[in-house]
Scaffold this motif. Structure first.
Motif: not given
Lengths: 388, 197
Positions: B166, B169-173
Protein backbone atom coordinates in the motif's frame (compact mmCIF):
# COMPACT_ATOMS: atom_id res chain seq x y z
CA UNK A 1 -16.07 -6.07 -52.85
CA UNK A 2 -16.02 -2.27 -52.64
CA UNK A 3 -16.44 -2.50 -48.86
CA UNK A 4 -13.57 -4.95 -48.66
CA UNK A 5 -11.37 -2.55 -50.62
CA UNK A 6 -12.39 0.33 -48.36
CA UNK A 7 -11.38 -1.68 -45.31
CA UNK A 8 -8.15 -2.76 -46.93
CA UNK A 9 -7.09 0.74 -47.99
CA UNK A 10 -5.94 2.03 -44.59
CA UNK A 11 -3.82 -1.10 -44.17
CA UNK A 12 -2.12 -0.42 -47.50
CA UNK A 13 -1.52 3.27 -46.79
CA UNK A 14 2.05 2.79 -45.66
CA UNK A 15 4.61 0.10 -46.38
CA UNK A 16 7.51 -0.23 -43.96
CA UNK A 17 10.73 -2.14 -44.45
CA UNK A 18 13.20 -2.76 -41.66
CA UNK A 19 16.84 -3.78 -41.61
CA UNK A 20 18.82 -3.98 -38.39
CA UNK A 21 22.60 -4.15 -38.28
CA UNK A 22 25.32 -3.88 -40.87
CA UNK A 23 24.75 -6.38 -43.71
CA UNK A 24 21.60 -7.44 -41.87
CA UNK A 25 23.55 -8.78 -38.86
CA UNK A 26 22.60 -7.25 -35.53
CA UNK A 27 25.47 -7.45 -33.05
CA UNK A 28 24.36 -8.25 -29.52
CA UNK A 29 25.31 -5.80 -26.72
CA UNK A 30 26.01 -3.01 -29.22
CA UNK A 31 24.12 -0.15 -30.82
CA UNK A 32 23.24 -1.16 -34.37
CA UNK A 33 21.92 0.97 -37.21
CA UNK A 34 18.21 0.42 -37.86
CA UNK A 35 17.11 1.37 -41.36
CA UNK A 36 13.45 2.11 -41.85
CA UNK A 37 12.23 2.26 -45.44
CA UNK A 38 8.88 3.99 -45.65
CA UNK A 39 6.67 4.18 -48.68
CA UNK A 40 3.37 5.98 -48.84
CA UNK A 41 1.06 3.98 -51.13
CA UNK A 42 -1.74 6.46 -50.81
CA UNK A 43 -2.54 9.44 -53.10
CA UNK A 44 -2.94 11.47 -49.90
CA UNK A 45 0.03 12.73 -47.85
CA UNK A 46 0.80 10.57 -44.81
CA UNK A 47 1.19 12.28 -41.48
CA UNK A 48 1.66 10.10 -38.46
CA UNK A 49 4.21 8.36 -36.32
CA UNK A 50 6.33 5.25 -36.34
CA UNK A 51 6.91 3.21 -33.23
CA UNK A 52 9.64 0.59 -33.02
CA UNK A 53 9.61 -1.61 -29.95
CA UNK A 54 11.27 -4.77 -28.73
CA UNK A 55 11.48 -6.82 -25.58
CA UNK A 56 14.83 -7.42 -23.92
CA UNK A 57 16.11 -9.82 -21.29
CA UNK A 58 14.80 -13.16 -20.12
CA UNK A 59 12.77 -14.55 -17.21
CA UNK A 60 16.05 -15.22 -15.41
CA UNK A 61 17.55 -11.77 -16.06
CA UNK A 62 14.29 -9.86 -15.95
CA UNK A 63 12.43 -8.42 -18.90
CA UNK A 64 11.98 -4.87 -20.13
CA UNK A 65 10.95 -3.05 -23.29
CA UNK A 66 12.69 -0.59 -25.57
CA UNK A 67 10.57 1.78 -27.62
CA UNK A 68 11.47 4.48 -30.13
CA UNK A 69 8.90 6.87 -31.53
CA UNK A 70 9.34 9.35 -34.33
CA UNK A 71 6.94 11.51 -36.31
CA UNK A 72 6.75 10.90 -40.06
CA UNK A 73 5.41 12.97 -42.93
CA UNK A 74 5.37 11.55 -46.45
CA UNK A 75 4.14 13.14 -49.67
CA UNK A 76 1.61 11.18 -51.80
CA UNK A 77 3.40 8.07 -53.11
CA UNK A 78 6.55 9.38 -51.42
CA UNK A 79 9.25 7.18 -49.99
CA UNK A 80 12.11 7.74 -47.59
CA UNK A 81 14.78 5.85 -45.70
CA UNK A 82 15.61 6.71 -42.11
CA UNK A 83 18.38 5.42 -39.92
CA UNK A 84 18.28 5.39 -36.16
CA UNK A 85 20.58 3.95 -33.53
CA UNK A 86 19.10 0.81 -32.02
CA UNK A 87 20.66 -0.95 -29.00
CA UNK A 88 20.40 -4.74 -29.14
CA UNK A 89 20.86 -6.19 -25.63
CA UNK A 90 20.63 -9.88 -24.80
CA UNK A 91 17.20 -11.35 -25.29
CA UNK A 92 16.11 -9.08 -28.14
CA UNK A 93 15.13 -11.44 -30.95
CA UNK A 94 12.60 -9.43 -32.93
CA UNK A 95 11.25 -5.93 -33.42
CA UNK A 96 7.70 -4.74 -33.67
CA UNK A 97 7.16 -1.82 -36.01
CA UNK A 98 3.88 0.05 -35.95
CA UNK A 99 2.77 3.06 -37.95
CA UNK A 100 0.04 5.34 -36.67
CA UNK A 101 -2.05 7.87 -38.47
CA UNK A 102 -5.01 9.87 -37.22
CA UNK A 103 -7.26 6.97 -38.18
CA UNK A 104 -5.30 4.59 -35.96
CA UNK A 105 -2.76 1.84 -36.67
CA UNK A 106 -2.01 1.62 -40.41
CA UNK A 107 0.88 -0.83 -40.24
CA UNK A 108 2.05 -3.36 -37.67
CA UNK A 109 4.47 -6.21 -38.19
CA UNK A 110 7.12 -8.14 -36.28
CA UNK A 111 10.56 -8.40 -37.83
CA UNK A 112 12.95 -11.12 -36.63
CA UNK A 113 16.57 -10.13 -35.98
CA UNK A 114 19.56 -11.92 -37.44
CA UNK A 115 21.82 -11.83 -34.40
CA UNK A 116 25.59 -12.00 -34.21
CA UNK A 117 27.34 -12.56 -30.88
CA UNK A 118 30.72 -11.36 -32.20
CA UNK A 119 31.55 -7.84 -33.27
CA UNK A 120 32.20 -7.56 -37.00
CA UNK A 121 35.25 -6.68 -39.07
CA UNK A 122 34.51 -4.07 -41.68
CA UNK A 123 36.33 -2.54 -44.62
CA UNK A 124 35.94 0.72 -46.45
CA UNK A 125 37.65 0.39 -49.81
CA UNK A 126 39.71 -2.69 -50.69
CA UNK A 127 40.54 -4.44 -47.37
CA UNK A 128 43.93 -6.11 -46.85
CA UNK A 129 42.28 -9.19 -45.31
CA UNK A 130 38.81 -10.82 -45.36
CA UNK A 131 36.08 -8.81 -43.60
CA UNK A 132 32.46 -9.43 -42.59
CA UNK A 133 31.09 -6.20 -44.03
CA UNK A 134 32.21 -4.04 -46.93
CA UNK A 135 31.05 -0.47 -46.50
CA UNK A 136 30.46 2.11 -49.16
CA UNK A 137 31.69 5.67 -48.47
CA UNK A 138 28.11 6.84 -49.16
CA UNK A 139 26.73 4.60 -46.36
CA UNK A 140 29.42 5.51 -43.89
CA UNK A 141 27.83 7.00 -40.74
CA UNK A 142 28.90 10.20 -39.04
CA UNK A 143 27.42 8.96 -35.75
CA UNK A 144 30.12 6.95 -33.95
CA UNK A 145 27.49 4.94 -32.02
CA UNK A 146 26.58 3.21 -35.29
CA UNK A 147 30.15 1.91 -35.61
CA UNK A 148 29.81 0.08 -32.27
CA UNK A 149 29.10 -3.32 -33.95
CA UNK A 150 32.60 -3.26 -35.50
CA UNK A 151 35.67 -4.58 -33.76
CA UNK A 152 38.06 -3.60 -36.55
CA UNK A 153 37.80 -1.23 -39.46
CA UNK A 154 40.06 -1.12 -42.49
CA UNK A 155 39.96 2.26 -44.17
CA UNK A 156 41.36 2.25 -47.68
CA UNK A 157 39.80 5.46 -49.03
CA UNK A 158 39.91 9.09 -47.90
CA UNK A 159 37.19 9.93 -45.39
CA UNK A 160 35.19 13.12 -44.92
CA UNK A 161 35.94 15.15 -41.79
CA UNK A 162 32.70 13.95 -40.15
CA UNK A 163 33.39 10.29 -40.88
CA UNK A 164 36.99 10.61 -39.67
CA UNK A 165 35.80 12.13 -36.38
CA UNK A 166 33.29 9.29 -35.99
CA UNK A 167 35.97 6.63 -36.54
CA UNK A 168 38.32 8.29 -34.04
CA UNK A 169 35.57 8.57 -31.40
CA UNK A 170 34.56 4.93 -31.95
CA UNK A 171 38.20 3.81 -31.60
CA UNK A 172 38.82 5.94 -28.51
CA UNK A 173 35.63 5.24 -26.57
CA UNK A 174 34.04 2.07 -27.93
CA UNK A 175 37.08 -0.15 -28.13
CA UNK A 176 37.38 -0.26 -31.91
CA UNK A 177 40.61 -0.66 -33.85
CA UNK A 178 41.50 1.25 -37.01
CA UNK A 179 44.77 2.44 -38.49
CA UNK A 180 43.55 6.03 -38.41
CA UNK A 181 42.64 5.96 -34.71
CA UNK A 182 44.35 8.25 -32.20
CA UNK A 183 46.40 7.10 -29.19
CA UNK A 184 43.55 8.11 -26.87
CA UNK A 185 41.81 5.04 -25.46
CA UNK A 186 39.21 5.07 -22.70
CA UNK A 187 37.13 2.22 -21.33
CA UNK A 188 34.90 1.96 -18.29
CA UNK A 189 33.81 -0.56 -15.70
CA UNK A 190 30.03 -0.63 -15.41
CA UNK A 191 30.20 -2.64 -12.16
CA UNK A 192 32.35 0.06 -10.50
CA UNK A 193 29.92 2.77 -11.61
CA UNK A 194 26.89 0.81 -10.39
CA UNK A 195 28.66 0.20 -7.12
CA UNK A 196 29.31 3.95 -6.72
CA UNK A 197 25.71 4.81 -7.63
CA UNK A 198 24.25 2.28 -5.21
CA UNK A 199 25.97 4.08 -2.35
CA UNK A 200 24.53 7.46 -3.34
CA UNK A 201 21.49 9.02 -1.70
CA UNK A 202 19.79 11.94 -3.43
CA UNK A 203 19.82 13.74 -0.09
CA UNK A 204 20.48 12.06 3.25
CA UNK A 205 17.95 12.60 6.06
CA UNK A 206 18.38 15.74 8.11
CA UNK A 207 19.95 13.91 11.05
CA UNK A 208 20.67 17.11 13.01
CA UNK A 209 16.90 17.60 13.37
CA UNK A 210 15.77 14.00 13.28
CA UNK A 211 17.95 12.51 16.03
CA UNK A 212 17.26 15.17 18.71
CA UNK A 213 13.56 15.12 17.78
CA UNK A 214 13.45 11.34 18.13
CA UNK A 215 15.27 11.36 21.48
CA UNK A 216 13.10 14.15 22.96
CA UNK A 217 9.99 12.31 21.83
CA UNK A 218 10.97 8.93 23.25
CA UNK A 219 12.32 10.31 26.56
CA UNK A 220 9.37 12.66 26.98
CA UNK A 221 6.84 9.96 26.21
CA UNK A 222 7.54 7.97 29.41
CA UNK A 223 6.31 10.58 31.93
CA UNK A 224 3.54 11.68 29.57
CA UNK A 225 2.20 8.13 29.30
CA UNK A 226 2.26 7.86 33.11
CA UNK A 227 0.17 11.02 33.37
CA UNK A 228 -2.13 9.62 30.68
CA UNK A 229 -2.59 6.52 32.87
CA UNK A 230 -3.51 8.80 35.80
CA UNK A 231 -6.28 10.34 33.69
CA UNK A 232 -4.46 13.38 32.30
CA UNK A 233 -5.28 12.64 28.67
CA UNK A 234 -4.90 16.22 27.43
CA UNK A 235 -1.22 16.39 28.40
CA UNK A 236 -0.66 13.28 26.29
CA UNK A 237 -2.61 14.67 23.35
CA UNK A 238 -0.77 18.02 23.57
CA UNK A 239 2.58 16.25 23.61
CA UNK A 240 1.56 14.21 20.58
CA UNK A 241 0.38 17.29 18.68
CA UNK A 242 3.74 19.03 19.26
CA UNK A 243 5.69 16.13 17.76
CA UNK A 244 3.21 15.63 14.93
CA UNK A 245 3.73 19.30 14.07
CA UNK A 246 7.50 18.73 14.17
CA UNK A 247 7.17 15.77 11.77
CA UNK A 248 4.97 17.78 9.44
CA UNK A 249 7.45 20.70 9.38
CA UNK A 250 10.26 18.21 8.78
CA UNK A 251 8.25 16.79 5.88
CA UNK A 252 7.51 20.20 4.38
CA UNK A 253 11.21 21.08 4.54
CA UNK A 254 12.32 17.77 3.05
CA UNK A 255 9.81 17.93 0.21
CA UNK A 256 11.81 20.80 -1.28
CA UNK A 257 15.13 18.92 -1.48
CA UNK A 258 16.35 16.94 -4.47
CA UNK A 259 14.74 13.60 -5.24
CA UNK A 260 17.09 12.64 -8.05
CA UNK A 261 20.85 12.48 -7.80
CA UNK A 262 22.73 12.42 -11.09
CA UNK A 263 26.39 11.75 -11.76
CA UNK A 264 27.65 12.93 -15.13
CA UNK A 265 31.10 11.93 -16.30
CA UNK A 266 32.32 13.68 -19.42
CA UNK A 267 35.56 12.41 -20.98
CA UNK A 268 37.20 14.51 -23.67
CA UNK A 269 40.31 13.66 -25.67
CA UNK A 270 42.05 16.51 -27.49
CA UNK A 271 43.01 14.11 -30.26
CA UNK A 272 39.38 13.10 -30.85
CA UNK A 273 37.95 15.95 -32.86
CA UNK A 274 34.20 16.23 -32.45
CA UNK A 275 32.99 13.74 -29.88
CA UNK A 276 33.31 13.08 -26.18
CA UNK A 277 32.14 10.19 -24.03
CA UNK A 278 29.38 10.97 -21.58
CA UNK A 279 28.29 8.64 -18.80
CA UNK A 280 25.23 9.42 -16.73
CA UNK A 281 24.16 7.62 -13.57
CA UNK A 282 20.89 8.35 -11.82
CA UNK A 283 19.44 7.38 -8.47
CA UNK A 284 16.15 8.47 -7.03
CA UNK A 285 14.55 8.24 -3.63
CA UNK A 286 11.08 7.78 -5.06
CA UNK A 287 9.43 6.55 -8.25
CA UNK A 288 10.13 9.18 -10.88
CA UNK A 289 9.60 9.53 -14.61
CA UNK A 290 12.87 10.98 -15.87
CA UNK A 291 14.18 12.16 -19.19
CA UNK A 292 17.42 13.33 -20.79
CA UNK A 293 17.91 15.26 -24.00
CA UNK A 294 19.76 13.23 -26.63
CA UNK A 295 19.97 9.57 -27.54
CA UNK A 296 21.35 7.72 -24.53
CA UNK A 297 22.01 4.00 -24.39
CA UNK A 298 21.50 2.12 -21.17
CA UNK A 299 24.39 0.12 -19.74
CA UNK A 300 22.52 -2.75 -18.13
CA UNK A 301 23.47 -4.49 -14.89
CA UNK A 302 24.25 -8.21 -14.92
CA UNK A 303 20.74 -9.08 -13.67
CA UNK A 304 17.53 -7.42 -12.52
CA UNK A 305 16.41 -5.95 -15.84
CA UNK A 306 12.70 -6.07 -15.03
CA UNK A 307 11.14 -2.66 -15.44
CA UNK A 308 14.25 -1.12 -17.04
CA UNK A 309 12.18 0.18 -19.94
CA UNK A 310 13.61 2.93 -22.11
CA UNK A 311 11.72 5.13 -24.53
CA UNK A 312 13.33 7.33 -27.14
CA UNK A 313 11.14 10.07 -28.55
CA UNK A 314 12.04 12.27 -31.48
CA UNK A 315 11.09 15.85 -30.64
CA UNK A 316 11.66 19.11 -32.56
CA UNK A 317 14.89 19.48 -30.53
CA UNK A 318 16.09 15.99 -31.49
CA UNK A 319 16.05 12.70 -29.59
CA UNK A 320 15.00 12.54 -26.01
CA UNK A 321 15.58 9.50 -23.79
CA UNK A 322 12.92 8.71 -21.18
CA UNK A 323 13.21 6.19 -18.39
CA UNK A 324 11.62 5.53 -15.02
CA UNK A 325 13.59 5.71 -11.80
CA UNK A 326 12.90 3.42 -8.87
CA UNK A 327 14.48 3.85 -5.43
CA UNK A 328 17.46 1.60 -4.88
CA UNK A 329 17.87 0.79 -8.60
CA UNK A 330 20.47 3.04 -10.18
CA UNK A 331 20.39 3.48 -13.93
CA UNK A 332 23.45 4.03 -16.06
CA UNK A 333 23.38 5.55 -19.55
CA UNK A 334 26.06 6.53 -22.02
CA UNK A 335 26.32 8.42 -25.25
CA UNK A 336 28.92 9.91 -27.54
CA UNK A 337 28.06 13.59 -27.56
CA UNK A 338 29.39 16.41 -29.67
CA UNK A 339 32.09 18.54 -28.08
CA UNK A 340 32.24 20.86 -26.29
CA UNK A 341 30.15 19.61 -23.39
CA UNK A 342 27.86 21.95 -21.46
CA UNK A 343 29.31 25.19 -20.11
CA UNK A 344 30.08 24.69 -16.43
CA UNK A 345 31.68 26.59 -13.59
CA UNK A 346 33.90 23.57 -12.97
CA UNK A 347 36.87 23.61 -10.61
CA UNK A 348 40.03 21.49 -10.85
CA UNK A 349 39.86 18.50 -8.54
CA UNK A 350 41.86 15.33 -7.93
CA UNK A 351 40.05 12.28 -9.30
CA UNK A 352 38.14 10.44 -6.55
CA UNK A 353 38.84 6.75 -6.03
CA UNK A 354 35.56 5.59 -7.52
CA UNK A 355 36.23 7.54 -10.73
CA UNK A 356 39.65 5.96 -11.17
CA UNK A 357 37.97 2.57 -10.76
CA UNK A 358 35.22 3.41 -13.26
CA UNK A 359 37.41 4.83 -16.03
CA UNK A 360 40.46 3.08 -17.41
CA UNK A 361 42.63 5.78 -18.92
CA UNK A 362 46.11 7.31 -18.43
CA UNK A 363 45.28 9.15 -15.20
CA UNK A 364 48.76 10.69 -14.91
CA UNK A 365 48.01 12.73 -18.05
CA UNK A 366 44.42 13.56 -17.17
CA UNK A 367 43.08 16.85 -15.84
CA UNK A 368 39.89 16.52 -13.80
CA UNK A 369 37.28 19.17 -13.09
CA UNK A 370 34.24 18.93 -10.89
CA UNK A 371 31.03 20.92 -10.68
CA UNK A 372 27.89 20.63 -8.59
CA UNK A 373 24.58 21.73 -10.02
CA UNK A 374 21.36 22.00 -8.11
CA UNK A 375 18.04 22.34 -9.84
CA UNK A 376 14.54 21.86 -8.52
CA UNK A 377 14.29 18.20 -7.59
CA UNK A 378 17.70 17.33 -9.08
CA UNK A 379 21.20 17.36 -7.68
CA UNK A 380 23.88 16.81 -10.28
CA UNK A 381 27.56 16.11 -9.83
CA UNK A 382 29.54 16.65 -13.02
CA UNK A 383 33.04 15.27 -13.54
CA UNK A 384 34.95 16.37 -16.61
CA UNK A 385 38.09 14.42 -17.52
CA UNK A 386 40.33 16.07 -20.10
CA UNK A 387 42.92 13.97 -21.89
CA UNK A 388 45.61 15.03 -24.34
CA UNK B 1 -15.47 15.43 26.46
CA UNK B 2 -14.00 12.80 28.75
CA UNK B 3 -11.41 10.57 27.14
CA UNK B 4 -10.55 7.25 28.76
CA UNK B 5 -7.33 7.02 30.75
CA UNK B 6 -4.70 4.52 29.72
CA UNK B 7 -4.87 1.34 31.86
CA UNK B 8 -1.61 1.32 33.92
CA UNK B 9 -0.55 -2.15 32.65
CA UNK B 10 -0.41 -0.64 29.14
CA UNK B 11 2.07 2.16 29.96
CA UNK B 12 5.16 0.00 29.44
CA UNK B 13 3.87 -1.75 26.28
CA UNK B 14 2.98 1.62 24.74
CA UNK B 15 6.37 3.09 25.61
CA UNK B 16 8.17 -0.04 24.43
CA UNK B 17 6.26 0.06 21.14
CA UNK B 18 7.26 3.70 20.61
CA UNK B 19 10.92 3.05 21.47
CA UNK B 20 11.23 0.00 19.21
CA UNK B 21 9.43 1.53 16.26
CA UNK B 22 11.39 4.76 16.81
CA UNK B 23 14.63 2.77 16.70
CA UNK B 24 13.49 1.00 13.53
CA UNK B 25 13.16 4.34 11.73
CA UNK B 26 16.87 5.38 11.66
CA UNK B 27 17.89 1.75 11.11
CA UNK B 28 15.74 1.53 7.98
CA UNK B 29 16.88 4.97 6.76
CA UNK B 30 20.52 3.92 7.19
CA UNK B 31 20.05 0.45 5.71
CA UNK B 32 22.67 0.01 2.96
CA UNK B 33 20.19 -1.41 0.45
CA UNK B 34 17.50 1.29 -0.03
CA UNK B 35 14.92 -1.17 -1.39
CA UNK B 36 15.16 -3.16 1.87
CA UNK B 37 15.32 -0.05 4.04
CA UNK B 38 12.10 1.33 2.55
CA UNK B 39 10.04 -1.64 3.71
CA UNK B 40 11.96 -2.61 6.83
CA UNK B 41 10.46 0.12 9.02
CA UNK B 42 6.93 -0.70 7.84
CA UNK B 43 7.36 -4.42 8.46
CA UNK B 44 8.78 -3.83 11.94
CA UNK B 45 5.95 -1.41 12.67
CA UNK B 46 3.18 -3.75 11.55
CA UNK B 47 4.62 -6.60 13.60
CA UNK B 48 5.10 -4.48 16.74
CA UNK B 49 1.59 -3.09 16.29
CA UNK B 50 0.25 -6.65 16.24
CA UNK B 51 1.98 -7.43 19.56
CA UNK B 52 0.81 -4.19 21.20
CA UNK B 53 -2.75 -4.68 19.96
CA UNK B 54 -2.90 -8.19 21.44
CA UNK B 55 -1.75 -6.71 24.75
CA UNK B 56 -4.32 -3.92 24.60
CA UNK B 57 -7.08 -6.47 24.01
CA UNK B 58 -5.97 -8.76 26.81
CA UNK B 59 -5.55 -5.93 29.35
CA UNK B 60 -8.94 -4.49 28.43
CA UNK B 61 -10.57 -7.88 28.99
CA UNK B 62 -10.04 -7.72 32.71
CA UNK B 63 -10.17 -3.93 33.12
CA UNK B 64 -13.25 -2.35 34.66
CA UNK B 65 -16.90 -3.06 33.98
CA UNK B 66 -18.03 -1.28 30.84
CA UNK B 67 -21.06 -1.65 28.63
CA UNK B 68 -20.35 -3.32 25.26
CA UNK B 69 -20.49 -0.06 23.27
CA UNK B 70 -18.19 1.66 25.76
CA UNK B 71 -15.83 -1.31 25.62
CA UNK B 72 -15.79 -1.16 21.83
CA UNK B 73 -15.03 2.55 21.93
CA UNK B 74 -12.23 1.98 24.44
CA UNK B 75 -10.69 -0.78 22.31
CA UNK B 76 -10.86 1.44 19.24
CA UNK B 77 -9.52 4.47 21.12
CA UNK B 78 -6.47 2.62 22.47
CA UNK B 79 -5.78 1.03 19.07
CA UNK B 80 -5.91 4.47 17.48
CA UNK B 81 -3.75 5.92 20.29
CA UNK B 82 -1.11 3.26 19.66
CA UNK B 83 -1.12 4.19 15.99
CA UNK B 84 -0.90 7.88 16.88
CA UNK B 85 2.29 7.13 18.85
CA UNK B 86 3.92 5.93 15.64
CA UNK B 87 2.41 8.68 13.48
CA UNK B 88 5.40 11.08 13.78
CA UNK B 89 7.68 8.26 12.56
CA UNK B 90 5.33 7.44 9.72
CA UNK B 91 5.26 11.08 8.62
CA UNK B 92 9.07 11.19 8.56
CA UNK B 93 9.23 7.86 6.75
CA UNK B 94 6.72 9.10 4.19
CA UNK B 95 8.81 12.08 3.23
CA UNK B 96 12.08 10.13 3.26
CA UNK B 97 10.69 7.40 0.99
CA UNK B 98 8.71 9.75 -1.23
CA UNK B 99 5.40 7.99 -0.70
CA UNK B 100 2.39 10.05 -1.77
CA UNK B 101 -0.45 11.19 0.46
CA UNK B 102 -3.14 8.82 -0.90
CA UNK B 103 -0.83 5.83 -0.34
CA UNK B 104 0.02 7.17 3.12
CA UNK B 105 -3.69 7.55 3.99
CA UNK B 106 -4.50 4.02 2.81
CA UNK B 107 -1.57 2.72 4.85
CA UNK B 108 -2.92 4.49 7.96
CA UNK B 109 -6.36 3.03 7.31
CA UNK B 110 -4.83 -0.42 6.99
CA UNK B 111 -2.82 0.01 10.21
CA UNK B 112 -5.95 1.07 12.04
CA UNK B 113 -7.89 -1.96 10.75
CA UNK B 114 -4.95 -4.30 11.36
CA UNK B 115 -4.53 -2.99 14.91
CA UNK B 116 -8.23 -3.32 15.66
CA UNK B 117 -8.33 -6.91 14.37
CA UNK B 118 -5.48 -7.94 16.68
CA UNK B 119 -6.94 -5.93 19.58
CA UNK B 120 -10.17 -7.86 19.09
CA UNK B 121 -8.23 -11.12 18.95
CA UNK B 122 -6.44 -10.22 22.19
CA UNK B 123 -9.76 -9.29 23.78
CA UNK B 124 -11.59 -12.42 22.69
CA UNK B 125 -8.86 -14.97 23.31
CA UNK B 126 -9.15 -15.28 27.14
CA UNK B 127 -12.77 -16.41 26.68
CA UNK B 128 -11.63 -19.20 24.36
CA UNK B 129 -8.28 -20.25 25.84
CA UNK B 130 -8.40 -20.28 29.64
CA UNK B 131 -4.87 -21.47 30.34
CA UNK B 132 -2.46 -18.50 30.50
CA UNK B 133 0.53 -20.43 29.22
CA UNK B 134 -1.37 -21.87 26.29
CA UNK B 135 -2.89 -18.44 25.60
CA UNK B 136 0.59 -16.93 25.41
CA UNK B 137 1.60 -19.50 22.80
CA UNK B 138 -1.63 -19.15 20.81
CA UNK B 139 -1.52 -15.35 20.96
CA UNK B 140 2.02 -14.70 19.80
CA UNK B 141 2.35 -17.91 17.78
CA UNK B 142 -0.82 -16.97 15.93
CA UNK B 143 0.53 -13.49 15.22
CA UNK B 144 3.79 -14.88 13.83
CA UNK B 145 2.00 -17.52 11.76
CA UNK B 146 -0.59 -15.08 10.41
CA UNK B 147 2.17 -12.75 9.27
CA UNK B 148 4.78 -15.19 8.00
CA UNK B 149 2.97 -18.22 6.58
CA UNK B 150 0.72 -16.38 4.09
CA UNK B 151 3.78 -14.74 2.54
CA UNK B 152 4.34 -18.03 0.68
CA UNK B 153 0.86 -18.63 -0.75
CA UNK B 154 -1.50 -15.70 -0.03
CA UNK B 155 0.61 -12.60 0.69
CA UNK B 156 -2.44 -10.30 0.88
CA UNK B 157 -3.28 -11.90 4.24
CA UNK B 158 0.03 -10.86 5.77
CA UNK B 159 0.46 -7.35 7.11
CA UNK B 160 4.17 -7.66 6.35
CA UNK B 161 3.27 -7.65 2.65
CA UNK B 162 0.12 -5.53 2.58
CA UNK B 163 1.51 -2.44 4.32
CA UNK B 164 4.63 -2.04 2.10
CA UNK B 165 2.48 -2.70 -0.98
CA UNK B 166 0.00 0.00 0.00
CA UNK B 167 2.86 2.34 0.90
CA UNK B 168 4.46 1.92 -2.53
CA UNK B 169 1.11 2.28 -4.28
CA UNK B 170 1.26 -1.26 -5.66
CA UNK B 171 -2.38 -2.06 -4.95
CA UNK B 172 -2.98 -4.63 -2.20
CA UNK B 173 -6.66 -3.65 -2.13
CA UNK B 174 -7.53 -7.26 -1.26
CA UNK B 175 -5.39 -7.08 1.89
CA UNK B 176 -6.90 -3.78 2.94
CA UNK B 177 -10.42 -5.06 2.28
CA UNK B 178 -9.68 -8.24 4.23
CA UNK B 179 -8.55 -6.37 7.35
CA UNK B 180 -11.38 -3.82 7.09
CA UNK B 181 -13.80 -6.73 6.77
CA UNK B 182 -12.28 -8.57 9.72
CA UNK B 183 -12.45 -5.47 11.90
CA UNK B 184 -16.11 -5.06 10.88
CA UNK B 185 -16.80 -8.71 11.78
CA UNK B 186 -15.01 -8.36 15.13
CA UNK B 187 -17.44 -5.66 16.31
CA UNK B 188 -20.45 -8.02 16.78
CA UNK B 189 -18.04 -10.70 17.98
CA UNK B 190 -16.81 -8.46 20.82
CA UNK B 191 -20.37 -7.43 21.55
CA UNK B 192 -21.62 -11.01 21.83
CA UNK B 193 -18.50 -12.22 23.63
CA UNK B 194 -18.95 -9.58 26.33
CA UNK B 195 -22.58 -10.52 26.86
CA UNK B 196 -21.72 -14.17 27.12
CA UNK B 197 -18.82 -13.79 29.54
Amino acid sequence: MIFLLLFALPALALEVGVEVGWAGRAVVSAVNPLWLSLENLDPQPFSGAIRVSAGIGSPWRGEARYTAELPVFLAPFGRTRLVLPWPVPLGMTSLRVEAFAESGVVFARDFPLNLSAERLRAGLGPPPEPVDVLLSPLDFPTDPLLLWPFSKLFVGVPLSAGALAAVRAWAAFLGGTAEISTPCSVSFSSEAFFSHLRGQRPSPPLWSALVPGLLFYLFGLGPVLSRFARGNTWVFLGFLVVFLAFSLFYGVFRETVAHIFLVFVDVECKSVDRFCLELCGAVSRREEAWGLPGFWVEVLPARGWEGLDVRWVYTPEGWRTEAGLTPGRPRFFLRLAEKPGPELAAEPSPPPNWLTQVLRLPWEEARVQRALLSQKGHETEVWRVLLP
Amino acid sequence: MRLPALPPPLVTPFHGFAILSGAALPVSLLWPEPTVGRTLFLQVLVFLQGILSLQIGEVERGYGGFRPHARLLRLFFFTATALALALPFLLVHRVETGSDWPAFSLSLLFLLAHGFVWTSAGYGLPAVVRSEGLRFVVKYGGLVLANVLPLFFAPFVSGLWVLPALWEGRGAAAGLALYLGLSGVSIPWIWRGRRGS
